[in-house]
Design a protein around this motif. Structure first.
Motif, short mmCIF file in Angstrom:
data_model
loop_
_atom_site.label_atom_id
_atom_site.label_comp_id
_atom_site.label_asym_id
_atom_site.label_seq_id
_atom_site.Cartn_x
_atom_site.Cartn_y
_atom_site.Cartn_z
N LEU A 271 49.64 42.67 48.33
CA LEU A 271 48.42 43.41 48.01
C LEU A 271 48.08 43.33 46.52
O LEU A 271 46.91 43.08 46.17
CB LEU A 271 48.57 44.88 48.45
N PRO A 272 49.04 43.52 45.60
CA PRO A 272 48.71 43.34 44.18
C PRO A 272 48.20 41.94 43.87
O PRO A 272 47.33 41.76 43.02
CB PRO A 272 50.05 43.61 43.46
N GLY A 273 48.73 40.94 44.58
CA GLY A 273 48.25 39.58 44.36
C GLY A 273 46.80 39.42 44.78
O GLY A 273 46.01 38.76 44.09
N THR B 27 35.14 31.77 31.89
CA THR B 27 34.94 31.58 33.33
C THR B 27 35.93 30.57 33.90
O THR B 27 36.56 30.82 34.93
CB THR B 27 33.50 31.10 33.60
N ALA B 28 36.06 29.44 33.20
CA ALA B 28 36.99 28.40 33.66
C ALA B 28 38.42 28.90 33.69
O ALA B 28 39.18 28.61 34.63
CB ALA B 28 36.88 27.17 32.76
N ALA B 29 38.81 29.69 32.69
CA ALA B 29 40.18 30.22 32.64
C ALA B 29 40.45 31.16 33.80
O ALA B 29 41.51 31.11 34.43
CB ALA B 29 40.41 30.92 31.31
N CYS B 30 39.49 32.04 34.11
CA CYS B 30 39.66 32.98 35.22
C CYS B 30 39.77 32.25 36.55
O CYS B 30 40.61 32.58 37.40
CB CYS B 30 38.50 33.96 35.26
N LEU B 31 38.92 31.25 36.75
CA LEU B 31 38.96 30.48 38.00
C LEU B 31 40.26 29.68 38.12
O LEU B 31 40.81 29.53 39.22
CB LEU B 31 37.75 29.55 38.09
N TYR B 32 40.74 29.19 36.98
CA TYR B 32 41.99 28.42 37.02
C TYR B 32 43.17 29.34 37.33
O TYR B 32 44.14 28.92 37.98
CB TYR B 32 42.22 27.70 35.69
N GLN B 33 43.11 30.58 36.89
CA GLN B 33 44.15 31.54 37.28
C GLN B 33 44.16 31.75 38.79
O GLN B 33 45.22 31.85 39.40
CB GLN B 33 43.94 32.87 36.56
N TYR C 197 47.80 27.89 44.68
CA TYR C 197 48.48 26.60 44.86
C TYR C 197 49.67 26.46 43.91
O TYR C 197 49.66 26.97 42.80
CB TYR C 197 47.51 25.44 44.65
N HIS C 198 50.66 25.71 44.40
CA HIS C 198 51.84 25.41 43.59
C HIS C 198 51.64 24.08 42.88
O HIS C 198 51.35 23.07 43.51
CB HIS C 198 53.09 25.34 44.45
N THR C 199 51.77 24.06 41.56
CA THR C 199 51.65 22.84 40.78
C THR C 199 52.82 22.75 39.81
O THR C 199 53.55 23.72 39.60
CB THR C 199 50.33 22.83 39.97
N GLY C 200 52.98 21.59 39.22
CA GLY C 200 54.02 21.44 38.21
C GLY C 200 53.72 22.28 36.98
O GLY C 200 52.56 22.46 36.61
N TRP C 201 54.75 22.80 36.35
CA TRP C 201 54.63 23.65 35.15
C TRP C 201 53.68 24.82 35.41
O TRP C 201 52.89 25.20 34.56
CB TRP C 201 54.12 22.82 33.97
N ARG C 202 53.76 25.39 36.58
CA ARG C 202 52.80 26.44 36.98
C ARG C 202 52.88 27.67 36.09
O ARG C 202 51.85 28.21 35.67
CB ARG C 202 53.09 26.81 38.43
N ASN C 203 54.07 28.12 35.78
CA ASN C 203 54.21 29.32 34.95
C ASN C 203 53.70 29.07 33.53
O ASN C 203 53.02 29.92 32.95
CB ASN C 203 55.67 29.76 34.90
N THR D 146 48.36 36.81 35.48
CA THR D 146 49.49 35.99 35.03
C THR D 146 50.80 36.49 35.62
O THR D 146 51.65 35.70 36.04
CB THR D 146 49.57 36.00 33.49
N LEU D 147 50.96 37.81 35.66
CA LEU D 147 52.17 38.39 36.25
C LEU D 147 52.28 38.06 37.73
O LEU D 147 53.36 37.70 38.22
CB LEU D 147 52.16 39.91 36.04
N GLN D 148 51.16 38.16 38.45
CA GLN D 148 51.19 37.86 39.88
C GLN D 148 51.47 36.39 40.16
O GLN D 148 52.14 36.05 41.13
CB GLN D 148 49.86 38.28 40.53
N ILE D 149 50.97 35.52 39.30
CA ILE D 149 51.28 34.09 39.44
C ILE D 149 52.77 33.87 39.23
O ILE D 149 53.41 33.10 39.95
CB ILE D 149 50.47 33.26 38.42
#
Length: 308
Positions: A191-193, A236-242, A248-254, A291-294
């Motif tokens: 739910l927080p996510g 806007t781009a930063a929020c959408l990228y979050q 999705y899982h990507t390399g260097w995700r954190n 960022t925390l939820q990611i």
């Protein structure tokens, strides 16, 4: 003599041992296998959900499901079908006994050590196959292993300098190739996510709207600063990228999530004159929360689709 020697339950995300069978064998071969156990535990998130490592006279088998991996060490001649039936039985009992939320939030090793009692009982039954009290549908397991055999990890791969970061799992799960990391499933959404995802979309939409308003103001007043438009659209781009990183899982995700949050902070610092303190606080807080939820939503092993 073919037999199961030891087993353990490990969290996929970080290799934290949750439980393990008591093992008193101090032979050189067993100590070497324990070292392999630790090395594999650190790489579980990059490996398929069902694997086998052959180390000469011993085999290490494991399955991963719902963010938890079930590992076992057996002699090289122990039947593969029984080995994965054993792991499947551990998995079912562990999921039934413990809340997955507790396994995700555990901070100390072996916090479910009492599960060792079940591991020992089950190991004894599987080490005396003639006296197994329940008839397992081995035909289904044999068919499943034949159709989707465990990925074979070699000792040379395990000892490579770069570990499994560049390991490509070829011809796994039927046809085609899959990459060990980019196509990894993530843990179930909480739910927080969901809240963080929606708020990130909202912040992105607010930045987009303000960006278009800034363009209109720029067209009407030649003295307006075009850099504000860039700042809004970057936000806007930063929020959408979050949102993308959360789904999705990507390399260097954190690392990407922290860099994206830094960009959000920089954009809001630059837009200080156009927003009040509450607006700035809202955007930065949402960015930090996302960022925390990611960071919390880590890769998980694929839930096995076989029944025993």
């Amino acid at each position: 003599m073919s037999m199961i020697l030891s087993a353990s339950v490990v969290r996929v995300r970080d290799g934290l041992p949750l439980s393990a069978s008591t093992d008193y064998d101090q032979s050189t071969g067993m100590q070497e296998c324990r070292r392999y156990f630790k090395m594999l535990s650190k790489k579980l998130s990059q490996l398929p959900d069902r694997c086998t490592l052959k180390t000469g006279q011993y085999n290490i088998n494991f399955i991963s499901s719902l963010g938890v991996s079930y590992m076992m060490l057996c002699t090289e001649n122990y039947p593969s079908v029984l080995a994965f039936c054993f792991l499947d039985e551990l998995q079912k009992e562990f999921i039934t006994t413990y809340n997955m939320m507790k396994t995700n939030t555990a901070v100390r090793p072996y916090c479910f050590i009492e599960f060792d009692n079940f591991i020992q009982r089950t190991k004894q039954r599987y080490n005396n196959t003639r006296s197994l009290s329940t008839k397992m549908n081995l035909a289904d397991m044999q068919t499943e292993i034949k159709l989707r055999p465990p990925y074979q990890i070699s000792v040379s791969e395990l000892g490579s300098a770069n570990g499994f970061a560049h390991l490509s799992v070829a011809e796994y799960k039927g046809t085609g190739k899959i990459s060990a990391a980019p196509h990894q499933r993530l843990e179930p959404v909480t739910l927080p996510g969901i809240v963080s995802f929606v708020l990130s979309l909202l912040c992105g939409a607010l930045n987009l709207i303000r960006g278009f308003h800034a363009i209109e103001s720029l067209l009407q007043n030649e003295g307006e600063d075009f850099s504000y438009v860039i700042a809004f659209f970057l936000g806007t781009a930063a929020c959408l990228y979050q949102c993308y990183l959360f789904v999705y899982h990507t390399g260097w995700r954190n690392a990407k999530s922290f860099l994206t949050f830094g960009l959000i902070c920089l954009c809001n610092m630059y837009l200080y004159e156009l927003r009040n303190l509450w607006q700035l606080f809202f955007h930065v807080t949402v960015g930090a929360f996302s960022t925390l939820q990611i960071r919390l939503r880590q890769p998980q092993g694929k839930s096995p689709d076989y029944n025993v």
